[in-house]
Design a protein around this motif. Structure first.
Motif, PDB file in Angstrom:
ATOM      1  N   ARG A  43      12.486   6.116  -6.608  1.00  0.00           N
ATOM      2  CA  ARG A  43      12.427   7.468  -7.181  1.00  0.00           C
ATOM      3  C   ARG A  43      13.127   8.415  -6.211  1.00  0.00           C
ATOM      4  O   ARG A  43      13.072   8.214  -5.014  1.00  0.00           O
ATOM      5  CB  ARG A  43      10.971   7.913  -7.349  1.00  0.00           C
ATOM      6  N   PRO A  44      13.772   9.457  -6.715  1.00  0.00           N
ATOM      7  CA  PRO A  44      14.444  10.399  -5.812  1.00  0.00           C
ATOM      8  C   PRO A  44      13.499  11.035  -4.789  1.00  0.00           C
ATOM      9  O   PRO A  44      13.882  11.249  -3.646  1.00  0.00           O
ATOM     10  CB  PRO A  44      15.015  11.463  -6.749  1.00  0.00           C
ATOM     11  N   ASP A  45      12.256  11.275  -5.195  1.00  0.00           N
ATOM     12  CA  ASP A  45      11.294  11.900  -4.282  1.00  0.00           C
ATOM     13  C   ASP A  45      10.417  10.869  -3.577  1.00  0.00           C
ATOM     14  O   ASP A  45       9.504  11.233  -2.836  1.00  0.00           O
ATOM     15  CB  ASP A  45      10.407  12.879  -5.044  1.00  0.00           C
ATOM     16  N   GLY A  46      10.714   9.595  -3.761  1.00  0.00           N
ATOM     17  CA  GLY A  46       9.866   8.534  -3.231  1.00  0.00           C
ATOM     18  C   GLY A  46       9.903   8.339  -1.726  1.00  0.00           C
ATOM     19  O   GLY A  46       8.846   8.299  -1.088  1.00  0.00           O
ATOM     20  N   PRO A  47      11.084   8.206  -1.119  1.00  0.00           N
ATOM     21  CA  PRO A  47      11.101   8.017   0.335  1.00  0.00           C
ATOM     22  C   PRO A  47      10.407   9.151   1.102  1.00  0.00           C
ATOM     23  O   PRO A  47       9.619   8.866   2.010  1.00  0.00           O
ATOM     24  CB  PRO A  47      12.595   7.886   0.666  1.00  0.00           C
ATOM     25  N   PRO A  48      10.617  10.419   0.730  1.00  0.00           N
ATOM     26  CA  PRO A  48       9.836  11.463   1.419  1.00  0.00           C
ATOM     27  C   PRO A  48       8.328  11.320   1.179  1.00  0.00           C
ATOM     28  O   PRO A  48       7.519  11.628   2.060  1.00  0.00           O
ATOM     29  CB  PRO A  48      10.370  12.772   0.831  1.00  0.00           C
ATOM     30  N   ALA A  49       7.940  10.831   0.000  1.00  0.00           N
ATOM     31  CA  ALA A  49       6.518  10.632  -0.293  1.00  0.00           C
ATOM     32  C   ALA A  49       5.933   9.536   0.598  1.00  0.00           C
ATOM     33  O   ALA A  49       4.818   9.671   1.103  1.00  0.00           O
ATOM     34  CB  ALA A  49       6.318  10.296  -1.762  1.00  0.00           C
ATOM     35  N   ILE A  50       6.691   8.459   0.798  1.00  0.00           N
ATOM     36  CA  ILE A  50       6.217   7.384   1.676  1.00  0.00           C
ATOM     37  C   ILE A  50       6.133   7.882   3.115  1.00  0.00           C
ATOM     38  O   ILE A  50       5.168   7.588   3.827  1.00  0.00           O
ATOM     39  CB  ILE A  50       7.120   6.138   1.560  1.00  0.00           C
ATOM     40  N   LYS A  51       7.108   8.659   3.529  1.00  0.00           N
ATOM     41  CA  LYS A  51       7.075   9.252   4.866  1.00  0.00           C
ATOM     42  C   LYS A  51       5.810  10.089   5.037  1.00  0.00           C
ATOM     43  O   LYS A  51       5.121   9.992   6.053  1.00  0.00           O
ATOM     44  CB  LYS A  51       8.318  10.112   5.077  1.00  0.00           C
ATOM     45  N   LYS A  52       5.474  10.863   4.030  1.00  0.00           N
ATOM     46  CA  LYS A  52       4.277  11.711   4.082  1.00  0.00           C
ATOM     47  C   LYS A  52       3.017  10.846   4.147  1.00  0.00           C
ATOM     48  O   LYS A  52       2.073  11.164   4.882  1.00  0.00           O
ATOM     49  CB  LYS A  52       4.230  12.627   2.864  1.00  0.00           C
ATOM     50  N   ILE A  53       2.984   9.762   3.398  1.00  0.00           N
ATOM     51  CA  ILE A  53       1.838   8.848   3.421  1.00  0.00           C
ATOM     52  C   ILE A  53       1.616   8.319   4.833  1.00  0.00           C
ATOM     53  O   ILE A  53       0.492   8.345   5.353  1.00  0.00           O
ATOM     54  CB  ILE A  53       2.051   7.682   2.426  1.00  0.00           C
ATOM     55  N   ILE A  54       2.683   7.852   5.458  1.00  0.00           N
ATOM     56  CA  ILE A  54       2.553   7.296   6.805  1.00  0.00           C
ATOM     57  C   ILE A  54       2.133   8.387   7.783  1.00  0.00           C
ATOM     58  O   ILE A  54       1.261   8.168   8.633  1.00  0.00           O
ATOM     59  CB  ILE A  54       3.864   6.611   7.246  1.00  0.00           C
ATOM     60  N   PHE A  55       2.720   9.576   7.658  1.00  0.00           N
ATOM     61  CA  PHE A  55       2.352  10.686   8.534  1.00  0.00           C
ATOM     62  C   PHE A  55       0.870  11.030   8.372  1.00  0.00           C
ATOM     63  O   PHE A  55       0.160  11.253   9.363  1.00  0.00           O
ATOM     64  CB  PHE A  55       3.227  11.908   8.243  1.00  0.00           C
ATOM     65  N   GLU A  56       0.394  11.071   7.148  1.00  0.00           N
ATOM     66  CA  GLU A  56      -1.019  11.377   6.918  1.00  0.00           C
ATOM     67  C   GLU A  56      -1.933  10.283   7.481  1.00  0.00           C
ATOM     68  O   GLU A  56      -3.024  10.585   7.970  1.00  0.00           O
ATOM     69  CB  GLU A  56      -1.279  11.592   5.427  1.00  0.00           C
ATOM     70  N   ASP A  57      -1.485   9.031   7.439  1.00  0.00           N
ATOM     71  CA  ASP A  57      -2.247   7.949   8.072  1.00  0.00           C
ATOM     72  C   ASP A  57      -2.336   8.166   9.581  1.00  0.00           C
ATOM     73  O   ASP A  57      -3.380   7.921  10.191  1.00  0.00           O
ATOM     74  CB  ASP A  57      -1.610   6.585   7.795  1.00  0.00           C
ATOM     75  N   ILE A  58      -1.242   8.620  10.177  1.00  0.00           N
ATOM     76  CA  ILE A  58      -1.221   8.911  11.621  1.00  0.00           C
ATOM     77  C   ILE A  58      -2.246   9.992  11.936  1.00  0.00           C
ATOM     78  O   ILE A  58      -3.045   9.859  12.875  1.00  0.00           O
ATOM     79  CB  ILE A  58       0.185   9.339  12.081  1.00  0.00           C
ATOM     80  N   GLU A  59      -2.228  11.056  11.159  1.00  0.00           N
ATOM     81  CA  GLU A  59      -3.160  12.164  11.384  1.00  0.00           C
ATOM     82  C   GLU A  59      -4.614  11.712  11.208  1.00  0.00           C
ATOM     83  O   GLU A  59      -5.487  12.118  11.980  1.00  0.00           O
ATOM     84  CB  GLU A  59      -2.837  13.329  10.445  1.00  0.00           C
ATOM     85  N   ALA A  72       0.753   2.838  16.628  1.00  0.00           N
ATOM     86  CA  ALA A  72       1.392   1.795  15.811  1.00  0.00           C
ATOM     87  C   ALA A  72       2.010   2.405  14.557  1.00  0.00           C
ATOM     88  O   ALA A  72       3.135   2.052  14.168  1.00  0.00           O
ATOM     89  CB  ALA A  72       0.366   0.719  15.436  1.00  0.00           C
ATOM     90  N   LEU A  73       1.302   3.345  13.949  1.00  0.00           N
ATOM     91  CA  LEU A  73       1.829   3.998  12.748  1.00  0.00           C
ATOM     92  C   LEU A  73       3.034   4.880  13.064  1.00  0.00           C
ATOM     93  O   LEU A  73       3.941   5.013  12.230  1.00  0.00           O
ATOM     94  CB  LEU A  73       0.734   4.809  12.060  1.00  0.00           C
ATOM     95  N   LYS A  74       3.065   5.474  14.239  1.00  0.00           N
ATOM     96  CA  LYS A  74       4.244   6.261  14.637  1.00  0.00           C
ATOM     97  C   LYS A  74       5.476   5.363  14.683  1.00  0.00           C
ATOM     98  O   LYS A  74       6.567   5.781  14.276  1.00  0.00           O
ATOM     99  CB  LYS A  74       4.024   6.923  15.992  1.00  0.00           C
ATOM    100  N   LEU A  75       5.300   4.143  15.163  1.00  0.00           N
ATOM    101  CA  LEU A  75       6.420   3.197  15.183  1.00  0.00           C
ATOM    102  C   LEU A  75       6.839   2.808  13.770  1.00  0.00           C
ATOM    103  O   LEU A  75       8.031   2.662  13.481  1.00  0.00           O
ATOM    104  CB  LEU A  75       6.054   1.963  16.001  1.00  0.00           C
ATOM    105  N   VAL A  76       5.858   2.651  12.895  1.00  0.00           N
ATOM    106  CA  VAL A  76       6.153   2.345  11.486  1.00  0.00           C
ATOM    107  C   VAL A  76       6.944   3.497  10.881  1.00  0.00           C
ATOM    108  O   VAL A  76       7.952   3.282  10.193  1.00  0.00           O
ATOM    109  CB  VAL A  76       4.849   2.090  10.695  1.00  0.00           C
ATOM    110  N   LEU A  77       6.509   4.722  11.147  1.00  0.00           N
ATOM    111  CA  LEU A  77       7.196   5.902  10.613  1.00  0.00           C
ATOM    112  C   LEU A  77       8.620   5.985  11.149  1.00  0.00           C
ATOM    113  O   LEU A  77       9.564   6.234  10.395  1.00  0.00           O
ATOM    114  CB  LEU A  77       6.417   7.169  10.965  1.00  0.00           C
ATOM    115  N   ARG A  78       8.775   5.758  12.430  1.00  0.00           N
ATOM    116  CA  ARG A  78      10.118   5.816  13.038  1.00  0.00           C
ATOM    117  C   ARG A  78      11.051   4.811  12.375  1.00  0.00           C
ATOM    118  O   ARG A  78      12.183   5.146  12.012  1.00  0.00           O
ATOM    119  CB  ARG A  78      10.005   5.536  14.529  1.00  0.00           C
ATOM    120  N   ARG A  79      10.587   3.581  12.211  1.00  0.00           N
ATOM    121  CA  ARG A  79      11.420   2.551  11.594  1.00  0.00           C
ATOM    122  C   ARG A  79      11.740   2.905  10.140  1.00  0.00           C
ATOM    123  O   ARG A  79      12.855   2.745   9.675  1.00  0.00           O
ATOM    124  CB  ARG A  79      10.715   1.189  11.654  1.00  0.00           C
ATOM    125  N   PHE A  80      10.732   3.412   9.422  1.00  0.00           N
ATOM    126  CA  PHE A  80      10.947   3.766   8.025  1.00  0.00           C
ATOM    127  C   PHE A  80      12.036   4.832   7.897  1.00  0.00           C
ATOM    128  O   PHE A  80      12.942   4.707   7.066  1.00  0.00           O
ATOM    129  CB  PHE A  80       9.648   4.259   7.380  1.00  0.00           C
TER     130      PHE A  80
END
Length: 88
Positions: A43-59, A72-80
């Motif tokens: 989806r056009p808005d999907g990658p930013p949505a996944i980024k937000k999901i990972i960021f919210e998991d970090i928080e 560990a999640l910061k590394l996942v976010l960086r790679r994503f």
């Protein structure tokens, strides 16, 4: 991890860690998280949505005091973000 799930992950555009982050955030089994993540990626808005999901998991991990998981999640976010520049 189940062999069938591993086969699906190897054919997806997400890593196991990204799928686990989606599963954690959405309270889904890993197979459902893989399907949801794959849906979002296309989806056009999907990658930013996944980024937000990972960021919210970090928080959430930080709030729980789980620094190791947050790191560990910061590394996942960086790679994503590296693999999916449209997540910016």
């Amino acid at each position: 991890m189940l062999a069938g799930l591993q086969d699906c992950i190897s054919q997806s555009e997400l890593t196991e860690e990204e799928i686990e982050a989606i599963a954690e955030h959405e309270h889904l089994p890993e197979m459902a998280a893989l399907e949801y993540g794959n849906y979002l990626l296309h989806r056009p808005d999907g990658p930013p949505a996944i980024k937000k999901i990972i960021f919210e998991d970090i928080e959430a991990a930080k709030r729980r005091g789980d620094r190791d998981h947050a790191l560990a999640l910061k590394l996942v976010l960086r790679r994503f973000v590296q693999e999916h520049p449209d997540a910016q």
